[in-house]
Design a protein around this motif. Structure first.
Motif, PDB file in Angstrom:
ATOM      1  N   VAL A  15       0.836  -1.203   0.000  1.00  0.00           N
ATOM      2  CA  VAL A  15       0.000   0.000   0.000  1.00  0.00           C
ATOM      3  C   VAL A  15       0.876   1.261   0.000  1.00  0.00           C
ATOM      4  O   VAL A  15       0.571   2.233  -0.698  1.00  0.00           O
ATOM      5  N   ALA A  16       1.984   1.250   0.744  1.00  0.00           N
ATOM      6  CA  ALA A  16       2.903   2.391   0.725  1.00  0.00           C
ATOM      7  C   ALA A  16       3.464   2.604  -0.678  1.00  0.00           C
ATOM      8  O   ALA A  16       3.612   3.745  -1.143  1.00  0.00           O
ATOM      9  N   GLU A  17       3.742   1.519  -1.380  1.00  0.00           N
ATOM     10  CA  GLU A  17       4.250   1.629  -2.756  1.00  0.00           C
ATOM     11  C   GLU A  17       3.156   2.138  -3.695  1.00  0.00           C
ATOM     12  O   GLU A  17       3.433   2.923  -4.606  1.00  0.00           O
ATOM     13  N   VAL A  18       1.919   1.710  -3.474  1.00  0.00           N
ATOM     14  CA  VAL A  18       0.799   2.250  -4.259  1.00  0.00           C
ATOM     15  C   VAL A  18       0.737   3.764  -4.061  1.00  0.00           C
ATOM     16  O   VAL A  18       0.641   4.523  -5.033  1.00  0.00           O
ATOM     17  N   ARG A  19       0.817   4.196  -2.815  1.00  0.00           N
ATOM     18  CA  ARG A  19       0.760   5.644  -2.522  1.00  0.00           C
ATOM     19  C   ARG A  19       1.920   6.389  -3.168  1.00  0.00           C
ATOM     20  O   ARG A  19       1.764   7.502  -3.656  1.00  0.00           O
ATOM     21  N   ARG A  20       3.115   5.779  -3.168  1.00  0.00           N
ATOM     22  CA  ARG A  20       4.289   6.430  -3.737  1.00  0.00           C
ATOM     23  C   ARG A  20       4.186   6.528  -5.264  1.00  0.00           C
ATOM     24  O   ARG A  20       4.436   7.574  -5.838  1.00  0.00           O
ATOM     25  N   ARG A  21       3.803   5.416  -5.889  1.00  0.00           N
ATOM     26  CA  ARG A  21       3.769   5.360  -7.353  1.00  0.00           C
ATOM     27  C   ARG A  21       2.487   5.945  -7.945  1.00  0.00           C
ATOM     28  O   ARG A  21       2.473   6.371  -9.085  1.00  0.00           O
ATOM     29  N   HIS A  22       1.413   5.905  -7.171  1.00  0.00           N
ATOM     30  CA  HIS A  22       0.096   6.347  -7.652  1.00  0.00           C
ATOM     31  C   HIS A  22      -0.568   7.199  -6.568  1.00  0.00           C
ATOM     32  O   HIS A  22      -1.536   6.771  -5.947  1.00  0.00           O
ATOM     33  N   PRO A  23      -0.069   8.419  -6.345  1.00  0.00           N
ATOM     34  CA  PRO A  23      -0.605   9.237  -5.247  1.00  0.00           C
ATOM     35  C   PRO A  23      -2.072   9.607  -5.402  1.00  0.00           C
ATOM     36  O   PRO A  23      -2.709  10.021  -4.434  1.00  0.00           O
ATOM     37  N   GLU A  24      -2.625   9.418  -6.585  1.00  0.00           N
ATOM     38  CA  GLU A  24      -4.036   9.725  -6.801  1.00  0.00           C
ATOM     39  C   GLU A  24      -4.965   8.659  -6.216  1.00  0.00           C
ATOM     40  O   GLU A  24      -6.170   8.866  -6.103  1.00  0.00           O
TER      41      GLU A  24
END
Length: 191
Positions: free
Chosen positions: A23-32
């Motif tokens: 989830v942290a990587e999702v937030r980093r790569r896809h902040p939207e």
């Protein structure tokens, strides 16, 4: 990112599989991508920030949320309670945007009952040995807690068939991208 759909997606899997890391990587790569922040009665781990990683609340506040119907789901796990505040999720979906929940198996089952249209994604380890290594490497829990987590993790792995999709966390960036593709895909057509 593809045009999003207002769909509730639940990410679950055994303790130690790396849900938080993905989830942290999702937030980093896809902040939207909007990710729900759960409430918990657990004490913060080093580096965790209230309101960012979890809403850290006491038992009385959690009881109040339950009594007022303020949680989409909640569960007790390893001696602590975790729950998803309902209002922020509803607001996100009403706005036409997808909502991502990172929750434990008990909570995922409650969401399945209350919101059958939700997409349930199971994050699996590449192997049992990798999961055991991740849990032992955490170093934040007593051995008895680790033993309970391993027993729960085995039961959770056995429940993977209850989920719509299984994503193997063999590479964090790949797993994050796969999750975002699932999050933004249109729901399957009905029968």
């Amino acid at each position: 990112m593809a045009r999003p759909h207002a769909r509730l997606t639940v990410l679950s899997g055994p303790s130690g599989v790396g849900k938080g890391t993905v989830v942290a990587e999702v937030r980093r790569r896809h902040p939207e991508v909007w990710v729900s922040v759960s409430a918990t009665t657990r004490k913060p781990r080093p580096g965790e920030v209230d309101g960012e990683h979890y809403w850290f609340v006491d038992d009385a506040f959690f009881d109040d949320l339950i009594a007022k119907g303020g949680l989409l789901e909640w569960a007790e796990y390893a001696g602590n309670r975790y729950g998803t505040p309902k209002d922020p999720v509803d607001e996100q979906l009403r706005a036409g945007s997808p909502a991502l929940l990172e929750i434990e198996l008990q909570g995922a089952r409650q969401v399945r009952e209350r919101a059958p249209e939700a997409q349930l994604v199971f994050l699996a380890p590449p192997s049992w040995a990798a999961l055991v290594s991740r849990l032992a490497g955490r170093g934040t829990e007593h051995p008895e807690v680790q033993e309970r987590r391993l027993a729960l993790a085995q039961a959770e792995l056995d429940a993977a068939g209850e989920f719509d999709v299984v994503v193997v966390n063999d590479d964090v960036a790949r797993a994050a991208d796969e999750l975002v593709r699932l999050l933004t895909a249109p729901p399957p057509a009905g029968p």
